[in-house]
Design a protein around this motif. Structure first.
Motif, mmCIF file in Angstrom:
data_model
loop_
_atom_site.group_PDB
_atom_site.id
_atom_site.type_symbol
_atom_site.label_atom_id
_atom_site.label_comp_id
_atom_site.label_asym_id
_atom_site.label_seq_id
_atom_site.Cartn_x
_atom_site.Cartn_y
_atom_site.Cartn_z
ATOM 1 N N GLU A 222 0.666 -1.125 0.217
ATOM 2 C CA GLU A 222 -0.155 0.037 0.086
ATOM 3 C C GLU A 222 0.808 1.154 -0.007
ATOM 4 O O GLU A 222 0.673 2.062 -0.856
ATOM 5 N N LEU A 223 1.921 1.306 0.803
ATOM 6 C CA LEU A 223 2.696 2.583 0.837
ATOM 7 C C LEU A 223 3.361 2.565 -0.720
ATOM 8 O O LEU A 223 3.524 3.710 -0.934
ATOM 9 N N ASP B 186 -5.197 11.568 -0.036
ATOM 10 C CA ASP B 186 -6.319 10.898 -0.658
ATOM 11 C C ASP B 186 -6.591 9.392 0.231
ATOM 12 O O ASP B 186 -7.496 9.396 0.895
ATOM 13 N N VAL B 187 -5.593 8.775 0.097
ATOM 14 C CA VAL B 187 -5.591 7.588 1.110
ATOM 15 C C VAL B 187 -5.737 7.742 2.340
ATOM 16 O O VAL B 187 -6.647 7.165 3.061
ATOM 17 N N LEU B 188 -4.898 8.536 2.893
ATOM 18 C CA LEU B 188 -5.054 8.760 4.378
ATOM 19 C C LEU B 188 -6.278 9.379 4.715
ATOM 20 O O LEU B 188 -6.701 9.062 5.987
ATOM 21 N N SER B 189 -6.816 10.180 3.933
ATOM 22 C CA SER B 189 -8.208 10.878 4.092
ATOM 23 C C SER B 189 -9.410 9.926 4.246
ATOM 24 O O SER B 189 -10.303 10.139 4.907
ATOM 25 N N GLN C 270 -5.981 -0.038 -0.173
ATOM 26 C CA GLN C 270 -6.117 -1.435 -0.278
ATOM 27 C C GLN C 270 -5.265 -2.241 0.647
ATOM 28 O O GLN C 270 -5.560 -3.516 0.791
ATOM 29 N N HIS C 271 -4.699 -1.625 1.775
ATOM 30 C CA HIS C 271 -3.999 -2.474 2.648
ATOM 31 C C HIS C 271 -5.085 -3.153 3.733
ATOM 32 O O HIS C 271 -4.862 -4.187 4.055
ATOM 33 N N HIS C 272 -5.853 -2.309 3.926
ATOM 34 C CA HIS C 272 -7.009 -2.648 5.107
ATOM 35 C C HIS C 272 -8.126 -2.624 4.512
ATOM 36 O O HIS C 272 -8.609 -1.280 4.550
#
Length: 151
Positions: A108-109, A128-131, A137-139
């Motif tokens: 994911e990172l 975007d992913v953190l928000s 897709q990690h969890h």
């Protein structure tokens, strides 16, 4: 330097005054002498063997309860080793699970870094992913799988 404080074996189970903070302390050998002035303890050969055993088991990630059981087994060399095998297999499964989780996190990172926009924050994949955890897709939270997200 305070040797007790620097030792992962003793410091994690005793406070600075030498008091036991966990029930696992009962598994630690007693020292032959306790030099309170020099803040040092001198252990016999068997005690050193047990401390080394505990340290190695903890380095391999065995929980305290498993270390206690393994120590008890090591005290009875004629017993079958089925229980030790089971404890090791359980620890291997736990490590495999952690590795799988870390590999998913790494992937994911990597996706986040590779999708870097090099533009405005409003277009930034990392933000975007953190928000929006659903974009990660990690969890994948339950219920999001049917939306097309995959781990």
């Amino acid at each position: 330097m305070n040797e007790r404080a620097s030792s992962p074996l003793v410091s994690s189970r005793r406070d600075r005054k030498g008091r036991c903070g966990r029930s696992a302390c009962s598994q630690l050998p007693t020292s032959l002498t306790n030099d309170l002035e020099g803040n040092r303890r001198i252990y016999g050969e068997e005690s050193v063997r047990r401390l080394t055993f505990i340290k190695h088991a903890r380095q391999l990630g065995f929980p305290v309860e498993a270390v206690r059981a393994l120590l008890a087994l090591s005290d009875e060399p004629e017993r079958p080793c089925d229980e030790a095998d089971t404890l090791a297999a359980d620890q291997l499964a736990a490590v495999d699970g952690k590795i799988a989780s870390l590999q998913a996190l790494q992937a994911e990172l990597r996706r986040m870094v590779e999708a870097a926009c090099h533009g405005k924050v409003s277009d930034c994949r990392v933000i975007d992913v953190l928000s929006d955890h659903a974009a990660c897709q990690h969890h994948i939270p339950e219920g999001h799988a049917q939306l097309g997200f995959q781990a």
